[in-house]
Write a protein that holds these residues in place. Sequence first.
Motif, PDB file in Angstrom:
ATOM      1  N   GLN A 176       0.830  -1.209   0.000  1.00 53.66           N
ATOM      2  CA  GLN A 176       0.000   0.000   0.000  1.00 53.66           C
ATOM      3  C   GLN A 176       0.862   1.256   0.000  1.00 53.66           C
ATOM      4  OE1 GLN A 176      -2.410  -0.712   3.461  1.00 53.66           O
ATOM      5  NE2 GLN A 176      -3.951  -1.896   2.347  1.00 53.66           N
ATOM      6  N   ALA A 177       1.957   1.219   0.755  1.00 52.19           N
ATOM      7  CA  ALA A 177       2.873   2.350   0.757  1.00 52.19           C
ATOM      8  C   ALA A 177       3.574   2.490  -0.591  1.00 52.19           C
ATOM      9  CB  ALA A 177       3.897   2.186   1.878  1.00 52.19           C
ATOM     10  N   SER A 178       4.009   1.385  -1.145  1.00 55.91           N
ATOM     11  CA  SER A 178       4.679   1.421  -2.442  1.00 55.91           C
ATOM     12  C   SER A 178       3.771   1.985  -3.526  1.00 55.91           C
ATOM     13  CB  SER A 178       5.140   0.014  -2.836  1.00 55.91           C
ATOM     14  OG  SER A 178       6.090  -0.477  -1.917  1.00 55.91           O
ATOM     15  N   ALA A 179       2.481   1.701  -3.427  1.00 56.85           N
ATOM     16  CA  ALA A 179       1.524   2.217  -4.409  1.00 56.85           C
ATOM     17  C   ALA A 179       1.416   3.742  -4.343  1.00 56.85           C
ATOM     18  CB  ALA A 179       0.153   1.586  -4.182  1.00 56.85           C
ATOM     19  N   ARG A 180       1.830   4.308  -3.219  1.00 55.94           N
ATOM     20  CA  ARG A 180       1.826   5.773  -3.068  1.00 55.94           C
ATOM     21  C   ARG A 180       3.234   6.344  -3.195  1.00 55.94           C
ATOM     22  NH1 ARG A 180      -1.751   8.380   1.411  1.00 55.94           N
ATOM     23  NH2 ARG A 180      -1.899   9.942  -0.265  1.00 55.94           N
ATOM     24  N   ASP A 181       4.134   5.570  -3.788  1.00 53.92           N
ATOM     25  CA  ASP A 181       5.486   6.004  -4.132  1.00 53.92           C
ATOM     26  C   ASP A 181       6.438   6.064  -2.951  1.00 53.92           C
ATOM     27  OD1 ASP A 181       7.165   6.572  -6.259  1.00 53.92           O
ATOM     28  OD2 ASP A 181       7.005   8.741  -6.018  1.00 53.92           O
ATOM     29  N   ILE A 182       6.139   5.331  -1.865  1.00 59.60           N
ATOM     30  CA  ILE A 182       7.078   5.254  -0.745  1.00 59.60           C
ATOM     31  C   ILE A 182       7.995   4.069  -1.003  1.00 59.60           C
ATOM     32  CG2 ILE A 182       7.358   4.852   1.723  1.00 59.60           C
ATOM     33  CD1 ILE A 182       4.216   6.499   0.426  1.00 59.60           C
ATOM     34  N   ALA A 183       9.271   4.355  -1.197  1.00 56.26           N
ATOM     35  CA  ALA A 183      10.208   3.330  -1.658  1.00 56.26           C
ATOM     36  C   ALA A 183      11.039   2.709  -0.542  1.00 56.26           C
ATOM     37  CB  ALA A 183      11.141   3.918  -2.713  1.00 56.26           C
ATOM     38  N   TYR A 184      11.250   3.462   0.548  1.00 59.15           N
ATOM     39  CA  TYR A 184      12.083   2.978   1.656  1.00 59.15           C
ATOM     40  C   TYR A 184      11.443   3.332   2.987  1.00 59.15           C
ATOM     41  CZ  TYR A 184      15.810   2.664  -1.879  1.00 59.15           C
ATOM     42  OH  TYR A 184      16.550   2.377  -2.993  1.00 59.15           O
TER      43      TYR A 184
END
Length: 262
Positions: free
Chosen positions: A27-35
């Motif tokens: 879910q975080a990755s889908a909002r562009d959170i990579a690390y």
Amino acid sequence: MLIDSHCHLDRLKAAPDADSLDQIIQQASARDIAYFLCVNVRQQGFEAMRDKMAAYDQVFLSSGVHPLDVQEGLDVDQIKAFANEKKVVAIGETGLDYFYANETKAMQQACFEQQVALAVEVNKPLIIHTRDAREDTLAILRNGQGDKVGGVLHCFTENWEMAKAAIDMGFYISVSGIVTFKNAGELRSVIRKVPQDRLLVETDSPYLAPVPHRGKENQPAFVRDVAEFVAELRGEKYEDLAAFTTENFFNLFKDAARLAGR
């Protein structure tokens, strides 16, 4: 690309097992959170946290004892051993909290001093928690030569004078969802003044969910809401803020390795 520079993934009630943690990270990755930087608060909990995060190369770790957990004890040699593990990029969360635990002030100070000395010894930056302890926090960092390794005052809620003093010692200022709260006027004025090369964004999840998620358990995906709010507050483009806070993260946490393609 964004980085949640301070979260407690191991404490999320929404992620009690590997499958649910996978979902939280997706879910975080889908909002562009990579690390993500998953922050330790109790040395007794480090190994469980480390094991839970082992499958995620994009999740970095810290090792330390929170000021509200000092009564459980600090074994400096154990924290040092944890600090030498590959994914550990910082010492902390450490610091002082006189708001919630003024009665343990002396114990907090001693614990903080030892962790500052350890950070200098192992050459890793510090993750600082400070509340109602401005003068003592800065004094311990100065006296312990914390400027040699730098670090971050996380979830910052203090005044500009403290922010400026920390910045002058080489520290960064990290802003959480608190900045979106209605009563955060003074904090907003501080965050407007922080130089671009000293700013980080975080969730401190599972705590302090930002607007519009108040009342929910905070998640790393919500760092996007923090970043968008801060960009508007500072009169900057979101894309620019995402770029410079990402660079700041890797400039501070030098042991954090970028992954191919990120």
